[in-house]
Design an enzyme around this catalytic site. Structure first.
Site, PDB file in Angstrom:
ATOM      1  N   TYR A 140     -13.099   6.633 -11.384  1.00 28.66           N
ATOM      2  CA  TYR A 140     -13.144   5.405 -10.574  1.00 28.66           C
ATOM      3  C   TYR A 140     -13.903   4.510 -11.804  1.00 28.66           C
ATOM      4  CZ  TYR A 140     -14.208   2.452  -6.525  1.00 28.66           C
ATOM      5  OH  TYR A 140     -14.129   1.333  -5.756  1.00 28.66           O
ATOM      6  N   ASP A 182       0.817  -1.173   0.157  1.00 28.82           N
ATOM      7  CA  ASP A 182       0.040   0.171  -0.022  1.00 28.82           C
ATOM      8  C   ASP A 182       0.825   1.376   0.164  1.00 28.82           C
ATOM      9  OD1 ASP A 182      -1.868   2.124   0.868  1.00 28.82           O
ATOM     10  OD2 ASP A 182      -3.272   0.322   1.235  1.00 28.82           O
TER      11      ASP A 182
END
Ligand code: UDP
Length: 319
Positions: free
Chosen positions: A147, A34
């Protein structure tokens, strides 16, 4: 005991971190990657002394330095409308370049692969409830397109690696999931309403509140994900709770569960906000024997303590 090793991209995110917990529970060794753009190390704090867990701080759009793995769960992406509006380019990059990188890891190690897709692939749907066979109604140039189109592209890349490189792939379509570890200020409806209710502020309902969503508690979502990972289904599967609420009803439930005296305040509806959303989960029921167990009221109660703490911490930080 399972001796396999899994990579979870986006492992410091709300859902990614719960998935790490579940995979450790299944016996996997887990490496979470991450870049902490929207993920938080505090979501993984409880794994600090877990010998089977490793954290890699890195952008998964660059070659992922995770070593050999048996399973790749590609969950990295900003996921709330506020986050992906703030990080539009990063969202497009992780859905495209990031998906290629994650799939390359799976291909290199002959690992299975799961891509975290979304109900946003259906856009502002004209078919209701949404079945996996529906192709969607998405504005390719609207504010949500960073998105929606990133995830649709990511699905296409996943299917291409399946078809051309024979990678063993899964596509999970997630519907509005909530619970502990959501960032209190990520702008999504449940954290927003909790923040407002617990501070005695008006709850901001956008539009007239008649738009609908179907909320899935995080433990149900993760149970569905683990079941899907063990199945052999290569095409998309909806994992979400099929009980549909209007946003106005959701606001009233948050007020009731939090014991707040807050009132409702109506504000303009954001552009392209989907009017209705409910998963058809017949496929998950049939293939995975999966069924969500936690209703909205129970899930809000289970999340309340977490949100109270998050509100206290953020209020303190703002003072
Ligand atoms: N919403 C709202 N008030 C808020 C935040 C969100 O009325 O303070 C609405 C939003 O317009 C949408 C729904 O709640 O119709 C769900 O929004 P969210 O951002 O959680 O996710 P979405 O399902 O739109 O991706």
């Amino acid at each position: 005991m399972n001796s396999a090793r899994a990579l979870v991209t986006g492992g410091a995110g709300f859902l990614g971190s719960h998935l790490c917990d579940a995979l450790l529970g299944e016996g996997y060794a887990v490496v979470a990657a991450d870049n902490l753009l929207t993920g938080r190390l505090s979501n993984l704090e409880h794994l600090r002394n877990e010998s089977r867990f490793e954290f890699l701080e890195q952008d998964v759009c660059a070659a992922i330095q995770c070593g050999a793995v048996n399973y790749v769960f590609h969950f990295a992406s900003p996921a709330s409308p506020v986050d992906y509006a703030a990080h539009g380019i990063e969202t497009l990059r992780v859905g495209s370049f990031g998906t290629f990188e994650a799939l390359e890891v799976a291909k290199k190690h002959s690992a299975s692969f799961m891509m975290a897709s979304t109900s946003e692939c259906y856009g502002d749907p004209l078919e209701h409830p949404q079945r996996e066979t529906y192709w969607g109604h998405v504005n390719p140039i609207g504010p949500r397109s960073v998105y929606d189109e990133a995830k649709r592209f990511s699905e296409a890349v996943t299917m291409a690696y399946h078809r051309y490189h024979k990678v063993d792939t899964r596509i999970l379509r997630i519907f509005n999931t909530y619970g502990p570890r959501m960032q209190i200020n990520d702008g999504r409806v449940i954290p927003n309403f909790m923040w407002q209710a617990l501070r005695g502020q008006n709850l901001t309902v956008y539009g007239d509140g008649s738009q609908t969503r179907s909320f899935c508690y995080v433990s149900d979502e993760v149970d569905g994900i683990v079941r899907l990972s063990k199945s052999s289904e290569q095409e998309p599967v909806n994992i979400g709770n099929p009980t549909e609420f209007t946003i106005l009803d959701c606001a009233k439930r948050v007020v009731a569960v939090s014991g707040s005296a807050s009132k409702i305040q109506f504000e303009p509806l954001p552009q392209d906000d989907p009017k209705q959303r409910r998963p058809d989960i017949s496929k998950a029921r049939r293939l995975l024997g999966w069924e969500p167990k936690v209703d909205l009221e129970t899930g809000l109660k289970l999340s309340l303590e977490y949100f109270q703490k998050a509100v206290q911490e953020r209020s303190g930080a703002l003072r």
